[in-house]
Every structure is written in structure tokens, then in C-alpha cells.
Scaffold this motif. Structure first.
Motif, PDB file in Angstrom:
ATOM      1  N   VAL A  20       0.846  -1.184   0.000  1.00  0.00           N
ATOM      2  CA  VAL A  20       0.000   0.000   0.000  1.00  0.00           C
ATOM      3  C   VAL A  20       0.888   1.243   0.000  1.00  0.00           C
ATOM      4  O   VAL A  20       1.828   1.354   0.779  1.00  0.00           O
ATOM      5  N   GLN A  27      -5.684   9.271  -3.333  1.00  0.00           N
ATOM      6  CA  GLN A  27      -6.060   7.869  -3.276  1.00  0.00           C
ATOM      7  C   GLN A  27      -4.941   7.047  -2.649  1.00  0.00           C
ATOM      8  O   GLN A  27      -3.763   7.364  -2.783  1.00  0.00           O
ATOM      9  N   THR A  28      -5.333   5.983  -1.984  1.00  0.00           N
ATOM     10  CA  THR A  28      -4.383   5.002  -1.487  1.00  0.00           C
ATOM     11  C   THR A  28      -4.279   3.881  -2.509  1.00  0.00           C
ATOM     12  O   THR A  28      -5.290   3.334  -2.944  1.00  0.00           O
ATOM     13  N   ALA A  41     -10.197  -4.819  -0.895  1.00  0.00           N
ATOM     14  CA  ALA A  41      -9.554  -3.514  -1.079  1.00  0.00           C
ATOM     15  C   ALA A  41     -10.545  -2.409  -1.401  1.00  0.00           C
ATOM     16  O   ALA A  41     -10.188  -1.227  -1.368  1.00  0.00           O
ATOM     17  N   THR A  46      -9.583   4.976  -3.036  1.00  0.00           N
ATOM     18  CA  THR A  46      -8.647   3.869  -3.220  1.00  0.00           C
ATOM     19  C   THR A  46      -8.425   3.602  -4.704  1.00  0.00           C
ATOM     20  O   THR A  46      -9.373   3.611  -5.496  1.00  0.00           O
TER      21      THR A  46
END
Length: 285
Positions: A20, A27-28, A41, A46
């Protein structure tokens, strides 16, 4: 004390499976190598990066999430065997799909006339597809108002039931190619379905195709509706070629020409009456 190194090693392996990192757009980034990792996820803000492999999702629901991107890499395919319902059901969410192929599982099977619904949008959802390849499809904005669909640089093929079933909301297709759609599964004969149509729940949506190519489809027409009102749709700088199979009557004109004095000076030439398909074979996108 001896258990501590083993536990630490296991944690490191888990982190290695799903690294990650932060993303500049808020956003991740999460790397998902399996369907289970893809499902787990899914979260707000994201970006999920898929590997260049097959993901047999069956059915995947996304509900109430914002700023979600699912990014494929070379060779990424989302496969589904979920006939008769949506493979991706997106509700009240903002989702982007990039660089992904979506098709029936197994992809080598007969996908004509399967009623495979690729994506369903409802409850004010927004979906963007960029640089994707869709085989055996139906995109729908039929459930709920306020849907928004944007599709760019995407190829559609093998769609027996049509491309777009839309009743409400807004949809834009830009720089897309639609080919090889509208044929039956067994005999490969053209089906009586339009490339895009208005569904049975209303016709309040707007639909636009910009710089799109429609070629070698089994659909003689383009739009149809189950209601009296057509809603609105626009075609801008689009091209159409050979969007039906030829019929015996198509040979009449060339036959009259060859049998008449008008062709007296035509020799050593083969006149193809094929709607341009021979010029197309081998040049597919």
C-alpha cells in the motif's frame, strides 16, 4: 520467544502480498493479485492495481463508495459467468475502470446471445471506463435516476443483445469502436436488436457518441425504443460501415452492371460484393 520471528515473518509476507502506498490525487494505492484481495480492497479514495492475469469475479457489488479506481495492467481480464445479471453492480458510487478486458468465463466459450450484463448503474452512480475491451456485453443505466456513464478509447465486440440499455441519466461514448456485435450464438445470423436502445422503464436519459466507429455489426439499425418517445441521442463525427450481413438482393445491381454494355471494358477484375469485409479482415483493433 521462538514464536516471535515466525509471527514477524508472516506479517512481512502479508504486507508483501498487498503493498500500500499513497497517491498524489488523494487515493491510497493497493495491489490486488486475487479476487479476494480485490473485494477486500474496495474502499473510499482507493486505487486498486490489478496484475496481468485473470480475475474470475462472478459478481462484484460496489455500493456507497467514492473516488475508487480499478486499474489493470497488460493482460488483465475480469471474467464472469454471471449470466442474466450484472457482473459489476454499482450503486451510489463513483468508480473508474482502466486498462481492463471484461468478458464471459471461459473467454473461449460461446458468448453470443448470452444476456451477459457487464455493468449496472443505479442510485446516482458515476462510472468511467478508459481503454477497456468489452466482449459479450450490456451496459445499463436503467435502474434509478442520476446515473452518469463516460466511456473513452474502449472496444466493444460480441455484444448480442446490444451495447447500451439506457432509460435515465447521461452517457457519453468517445473514441470507441463497436464491431462484431449483434449475431446469434449458434448460427451467427444477425439478431433483431439495435446497437443501442431505450429500455422499458422510461426514456429521460441523454446518450452521445463522439468520434466512434461502428463496423461489421449485425445491426442494420442504430436506435430503437420500447416506448413512443425516443429521448435524445447524438452522433458526432462517427463512421458506420457494413453493419449488417448482405442479402441476395445486394447482388442485383452488380449483376445488372456485369451483364450490360456498361461493363464491356471491364476485364481481369474481381468485383467483391461483401460490404467491405475483406478490406477489414486482418485490420481489427
Amino acid at each position: 520467544m521462538k514464536k516471535f520471528p515466525a509471527i514477524l515473518f508472516a506479517l512481512c509476507m502479508l504486507l508483501a502480498l498487498r503493498p500500500v502506498t499513497a497517491h498524489a490525487e488523494g487515493q491510497t494505492i493497493v495491489h490486488a493479485g486475487t479476487v479476494e484481495e480485490l473485494r477486500s480492497a474496495l474502499a473510499d479514495n482507493t486505487k486498486i492495481v490489478l496484475e496481468g492475469t485473470d480475475y474470475s469475479i462472478g459478481y462484484l457489488g460496489v455500493d456507497g463508495l467514492n473516488n475508487v479506481t480499478i486499474q489493470g495492467t497488460e493482460g488483465t481480464r475480469i471474467l464472469t459467468e454471471y449470466e442474466g445479471n450484472f457482473a459489476l453492480d454499482i450503486g451510489n458510487s463513483d468508480v473508474v475502470l482502466e486498462d481492463i478486458s471484461i468478458c464471459l468465463d471461459p473467454p473461449e466459450g460461446s458468448w453470443h446471445d448470452t444476456e451477459l450484463f457487464i455493468v449496472g448503474l443505479n442510485a446516482g452512480s458515476r462510472l468511467t471506463l478508459r481503454n477497456c475491451r468489452i466482449t459479450g456485453c450490456l451496459l445499463s443505466c436503467a435502474i434509478g435516476e442520476g446515473c452518469s456513464l463516460t466511456v473513452k478509447d474502449t472496444v466493444f465486440s460480441g455484444c448480442a443483445q446490444g451495447i447500451m440499455d439506457m432509460c435515465t441519466g447521461e452517457a457519453l461514448f468517445e473514441n470507441c469502436t463497436f464491431s462484431g456485435s449483434g449475431f446469434g450464438r449458434e448460427d451467427k445470423k444477425p439478431l433483431d436488436h439495435a446497437i443501442a436502445w431505450r429500455g422499458s422503464w422510461g426514456n429521460d436519459g441523454t446518450l452521445a457518441f463522439v468520434n466512434c466507429v461502428f463496423e461489421n455489426n449485425g445491426n442494420a439499425g442504430f436506435m430503437e425504443s420500447e416506448w413512443e418517445t425516443e429521448g435524445s441521442y447524438a452522433l458526432q463525427n462517427c463512421t458506420f460501415s457494413n453493419n449488417r450481413w448482405g442479402e441476395a438482393a445486394d447482388l442485383g445491381g452488380p449483376a445488372v452492371f456485369l451483364a450490360s454494355a456498361a461493363s464491356d471494358f471491364v476485364n481481369g477484375h474481381i468485383l467483391y460484393v461483401d460490404g467491405g469485409i475483406l478490406a477489414y479482415i486482418g485490420k481489427q483493433p
